[in-house]
Design a protein around this motif. Structure first.
Motif, PDB file in Angstrom:
ATOM      1  N   ALA A  63      37.637  42.564  31.669  1.00 23.94           N
ATOM      2  CA  ALA A  63      36.781  43.361  32.412  1.00 23.94           C
ATOM      3  C   ALA A  63      37.456  44.448  33.344  1.00 23.94           C
ATOM      4  O   ALA A  63      38.626  44.235  33.518  1.00 23.94           O
ATOM      5  N   SER A  64      36.818  45.537  33.732  1.00 23.28           N
ATOM      6  CA  SER A  64      37.078  46.580  34.321  1.00 23.28           C
ATOM      7  C   SER A  64      36.262  46.464  35.777  1.00 23.28           C
ATOM      8  O   SER A  64      35.180  46.558  35.602  1.00 23.28           O
ATOM      9  N   ALA A  65      36.998  46.742  36.724  1.00 22.78           N
ATOM     10  CA  ALA A  65      36.410  46.828  38.032  1.00 22.78           C
ATOM     11  C   ALA A  65      37.350  47.316  39.013  1.00 22.78           C
ATOM     12  O   ALA A  65      38.530  47.510  38.926  1.00 22.78           O
ATOM     13  N   PRO A  66      36.904  47.944  40.257  1.00 20.73           N
ATOM     14  CA  PRO A  66      37.979  48.573  41.449  1.00 20.73           C
ATOM     15  C   PRO A  66      38.871  47.291  41.717  1.00 20.73           C
ATOM     16  O   PRO A  66      39.791  47.822  42.332  1.00 20.73           O
ATOM     17  N   THR A  67      38.097  46.115  41.805  1.00 24.70           N
ATOM     18  CA  THR A  67      39.409  45.159  42.286  1.00 24.70           C
ATOM     19  C   THR A  67      39.374  43.856  41.417  1.00 24.70           C
ATOM     20  O   THR A  67      38.522  43.762  40.620  1.00 24.70           O
ATOM     21  N   ILE A  68      40.330  43.037  41.644  1.00 28.66           N
ATOM     22  CA  ILE A  68      40.620  41.929  40.514  1.00 28.66           C
ATOM     23  C   ILE A  68      39.618  41.013  40.608  1.00 28.66           C
ATOM     24  O   ILE A  68      39.057  40.529  39.606  1.00 28.66           O
ATOM     25  N   LEU A  69      38.991  40.595  41.879  1.00 29.55           N
ATOM     26  CA  LEU A  69      37.979  39.446  41.848  1.00 29.55           C
ATOM     27  C   LEU A  69      36.729  39.939  41.353  1.00 29.55           C
ATOM     28  O   LEU A  69      36.023  39.317  40.966  1.00 29.55           O
ATOM     29  N   GLU A  70      36.383  41.175  41.588  1.00 26.15           N
ATOM     30  CA  GLU A  70      35.247  41.813  40.913  1.00 26.15           C
ATOM     31  C   GLU A  70      35.502  41.719  39.240  1.00 26.15           C
ATOM     32  O   GLU A  70      34.351  41.081  38.765  1.00 26.15           O
ATOM     33  N   ALA A  71      36.802  41.992  38.938  1.00 24.38           N
ATOM     34  CA  ALA A  71      36.774  41.958  37.221  1.00 24.38           C
ATOM     35  C   ALA A  71      36.895  40.616  36.823  1.00 24.38           C
ATOM     36  O   ALA A  71      36.242  40.509  35.746  1.00 24.38           O
ATOM     37  N   ILE A  72      37.211  39.642  37.661  1.00 23.89           N
ATOM     38  CA  ILE A  72      37.149  38.255  37.194  1.00 23.89           C
ATOM     39  C   ILE A  72      35.897  37.946  37.268  1.00 23.89           C
ATOM     40  O   ILE A  72      35.345  36.959  36.047  1.00 23.89           O
ATOM     41  N   ASN A  73      34.970  37.970  38.166  1.00 24.98           N
ATOM     42  CA  ASN A  73      33.626  37.566  38.063  1.00 24.98           C
ATOM     43  C   ASN A  73      32.700  38.389  37.222  1.00 24.98           C
ATOM     44  O   ASN A  73      31.897  37.904  36.368  1.00 24.98           O
ATOM     45  N   LYS A  74      33.172  39.607  36.625  1.00 20.90           N
ATOM     46  CA  LYS A  74      32.445  40.368  35.797  1.00 20.90           C
ATOM     47  C   LYS A  74      32.630  39.796  34.423  1.00 20.90           C
ATOM     48  O   LYS A  74      31.558  40.009  33.643  1.00 20.90           O
ATOM     49  N   MET A  75      33.741  39.058  34.139  1.00 19.53           N
ATOM     50  CA  MET A  75      34.071  38.392  32.767  1.00 19.53           C
ATOM     51  C   MET A  75      32.725  37.466  32.379  1.00 19.53           C
ATOM     52  O   MET A  75      32.725  36.985  31.496  1.00 19.53           O
ATOM     53  N   THR A  76      32.145  36.725  33.586  1.00 18.86           N
ATOM     54  CA  THR A  76      30.985  35.817  33.164  1.00 18.86           C
ATOM     55  C   THR A  76      29.642  36.648  32.315  1.00 18.86           C
ATOM     56  O   THR A  76      29.007  36.026  31.790  1.00 18.86           O
ATOM     57  N   LEU A  77      29.889  38.088  32.057  1.00 22.67           N
ATOM     58  CA  LEU A  77      28.997  38.747  31.464  1.00 22.67           C
ATOM     59  C   LEU A  77      29.165  38.247  29.865  1.00 22.67           C
ATOM     60  O   LEU A  77      28.183  38.484  29.205  1.00 22.67           O
ATOM     61  N   THR A  78      30.409  37.859  29.569  1.00 25.36           N
ATOM     62  CA  THR A  78      30.800  37.685  28.024  1.00 25.36           C
ATOM     63  C   THR A  78      31.334  36.327  27.903  1.00 25.36           C
ATOM     64  O   THR A  78      31.309  35.821  27.020  1.00 25.36           O
ATOM     65  N   SER A  79      31.832  35.540  29.232  1.00 19.87           N
ATOM     66  CA  SER A  79      32.371  34.378  29.120  1.00 19.87           C
ATOM     67  C   SER A  79      31.387  33.315  29.541  1.00 19.87           C
ATOM     68  O   SER A  79      30.568  33.603  30.594  1.00 19.87           O
ATOM     69  N   PRO A  80      31.140  32.154  28.845  1.00 23.30           N
ATOM     70  CA  PRO A  80      30.094  31.185  28.996  1.00 23.30           C
ATOM     71  C   PRO A  80      30.728  29.989  30.253  1.00 23.30           C
ATOM     72  O   PRO A  80      29.914  29.281  30.870  1.00 23.30           O
ATOM     73  N   ARG A  81      32.089  30.397  30.389  1.00 22.66           N
ATOM     74  CA  ARG A  81      32.711  29.674  31.680  1.00 22.66           C
ATOM     75  C   ARG A  81      33.240  30.472  32.786  1.00 22.66           C
ATOM     76  O   ARG A  81      33.616  31.618  32.456  1.00 22.66           O
ATOM     77  N   ASN A  82      33.096  29.742  34.043  1.00 24.91           N
ATOM     78  CA  ASN A  82      33.895  30.356  35.173  1.00 24.91           C
ATOM     79  C   ASN A  82      35.496  30.334  34.876  1.00 24.91           C
ATOM     80  O   ASN A  82      35.824  29.277  34.539  1.00 24.91           O
ATOM     81  N   SER A  83      35.975  31.496  35.297  1.00 23.48           N
ATOM     82  CA  SER A  83      37.350  31.447  35.240  1.00 23.48           C
ATOM     83  C   SER A  83      38.128  30.711  36.437  1.00 23.48           C
ATOM     84  O   SER A  83      37.690  30.651  37.624  1.00 23.48           O
ATOM     85  N   TYR A  84      38.983  29.606  35.896  1.00 23.15           N
ATOM     86  CA  TYR A  84      39.621  28.658  36.982  1.00 23.15           C
ATOM     87  C   TYR A  84      41.076  28.999  36.851  1.00 23.15           C
ATOM     88  O   TYR A  84      41.692  29.064  35.896  1.00 23.15           O
ATOM     89  N   MET A  85      41.732  29.397  38.284  1.00 22.90           N
ATOM     90  CA  MET A  85      42.657  29.880  38.247  1.00 22.90           C
ATOM     91  C   MET A  85      43.830  29.144  38.692  1.00 22.90           C
ATOM     92  O   MET A  85      45.016  29.537  38.885  1.00 22.90           O
TER      93      MET A  85
END
Length: 401
Positions: free
Chosen positions: A75-97
């Motif tokens: 995912a692309s976004a101005p910041t890393i955290l935005e991009a990680i959360n934006k991945m939920t648009l395609t991922s059925p799971r939340n990213s666990y870091m």
């Protein structure tokens, strides 16, 4: 009776304060991230790629799977955290870091500066700072995460373990975690370095399962050279020899192998470093700082292809002298390159001066960037050979007779 009532009331009040597992996360709702890559996207965006484990594939023992053990979400976004959360648009799971093993920056991002991204990782409550940081060479960082590896099912584990083992047994690499990296970025008199990683072979097909079904994979991941940084920005790269010299200077040699000429210069000897200890001291001579580097190295002969057997102490002294000169050459080349090309004190010479000569450092600190390139460095190397492996004489002598 009154005391019992007070106790019950206190217990009731305590129960009200217990909220339970308010932040619990179910495993079947999480996508476990083992590696992350950060590239420069369009319109000054950050393109973040996460290598996430496919649980059904890791748990399967059938060996008949048709899918890969990991998947890549981006995912692309101005910041890393935005991009990680934006991945939920395609991922059925939340990213666990919490289980990240490697963080890879592209050269384009590293040249702009990586401090903001590292601080994000440092502040994130889930992320432990024990992952390795590296820079991708000659490709996007996401391409590195797209290569499947044969010996380790999870490519992130392959990257982590390969760098860990290489740093122990092969001198031109170094392991760097976020804490150490940020400490050098904010400290006076020392600058950071990072190991480079690149794809060797067909990077277009490295992500296919066919990469695991042949004896020789079409694509491999390899570590190559060290990146020289100024604060948080990439300046350029040292080659293998210069990287080895850096590790000798900074006392990072745990073990390595190399070769030296035979005493009669006919043939080569394989040499294994058993121990190496470097001491760096600073002094002020005529008002100018001088750095003295002393290396005590203990090695062993592991392979003998000499035409004449090594049978005397004189032969050993010749080999030790050659070894000392070679290590000194590695260090000189490293210092020369960094002083002339990069002007970035990755060796920590300024930090050494600040500890040993604080008054002089107070005068040098503000213009250390100009002082470092003309800093005088002295070298003293002592190689000592302990044994010649398991054999006293080479079996090649008997074969040739």
């Amino acid at each position: 009776m009154k005391r019992t009532g007070i106790s019950l009331l206190a217990a009731a009040l305590i129960l009200l304060l217990i909220t339970g597992c308010w932040d619990r996360q179910e495993m079947n709702e999480l996508g476990i991230v083992l590696a992350m890559a950060i590239d420069k996207g369009k319109n000054n965006m950050l393109e973040v790629s996460c290598q996430i484990v496919v649980p059904s594939e890791v748990a399967s023992n059938s060996g008949k799977s048709t899918t890969t053990p990991v998947t890549l979400y981006q995912a692309s976004a101005p910041t890393i955290l935005e991009a990680i959360n934006k991945m939920t648009l395609t991922s059925p799971r939340n990213s666990y870091m919490s289980h990240i093993r490697v963080l890879i920056f592209s050269e384009a991002v590293a040249r702009m500066g990586i401090a903001d991204e590292l601080e994000t990782f440092l502040r994130h409550p889930e992320i432990r700072p024990d992952y390795y940081v590296m820079i991708a060479r000659h490709s996007r960082a996401s391409d590195i995460l797209n290569v499947l590896t044969p010996l380790e099912t999870i490519p992130a584990n392959n990257l982590f373990l390969s760098l860990q083992n290489s740093a122990k047994t092969w001198a031109p690499t170094i392991t760097t975690v976020t804490d150490d990296l940020l400490e050098k970025m904010i400290s006076d008199g020392v600058e950071p370095v990072l190991t480079g990683v690149q794809i060797v072979g067909d990077k277009q097909n490295g992500g296919n399962k066919d990469n695991l079904t042949t004896i020789k994979p079409v694509a491999n991941l390899t570590y190559t050279g060290m990146a020289v940084l100024k604060k948080d920005r990439l300046l350029g790269w040292m080659n293998e020899q210069e990287s080895k010299g850096y590790n000798y200077i900074t006392n990072n040699i745990k073990s390595t192998t190399g070769n030296l000429p035979c005493p009669d210069h006919k043939g080569k000897l394989s040499i294994k470093v058993l121990r190496s200890q470097t001491d760096v001291t600073s002094k002020i001579v005529d008002g100018n700082p001088v750095i003295h580097i002393k290396v005590n190295n203990m090695s062993s002969i592991m392979g003998d292809a000499c035409t004449v057997p090594i049978s005397s102490q004189d032969d050993l002294r010749i080999i030790e002298k050659e070894g000392s000169e070679k290590i000194e050459m590695f260090m000189k080349e490293s210092v020369k390159t960094v002083q002339k090309r990069f002007k970035s004190d990755i060796f920590g010479f300024g930090l050494n001066i600040s500890r040993n000569n604080p008054k002089q450092w107070a005068q040098l600190r503000d213009h250390w960037d100009e002082e470092f390139p003309r800093l005088k460095v002295e070298y003293e190397v002592h190689v000592q050979l302990r044994g010649v492996g398991m054999l006293d004489d080479s079996i090649l002598q008997d074969i040739k007779e």
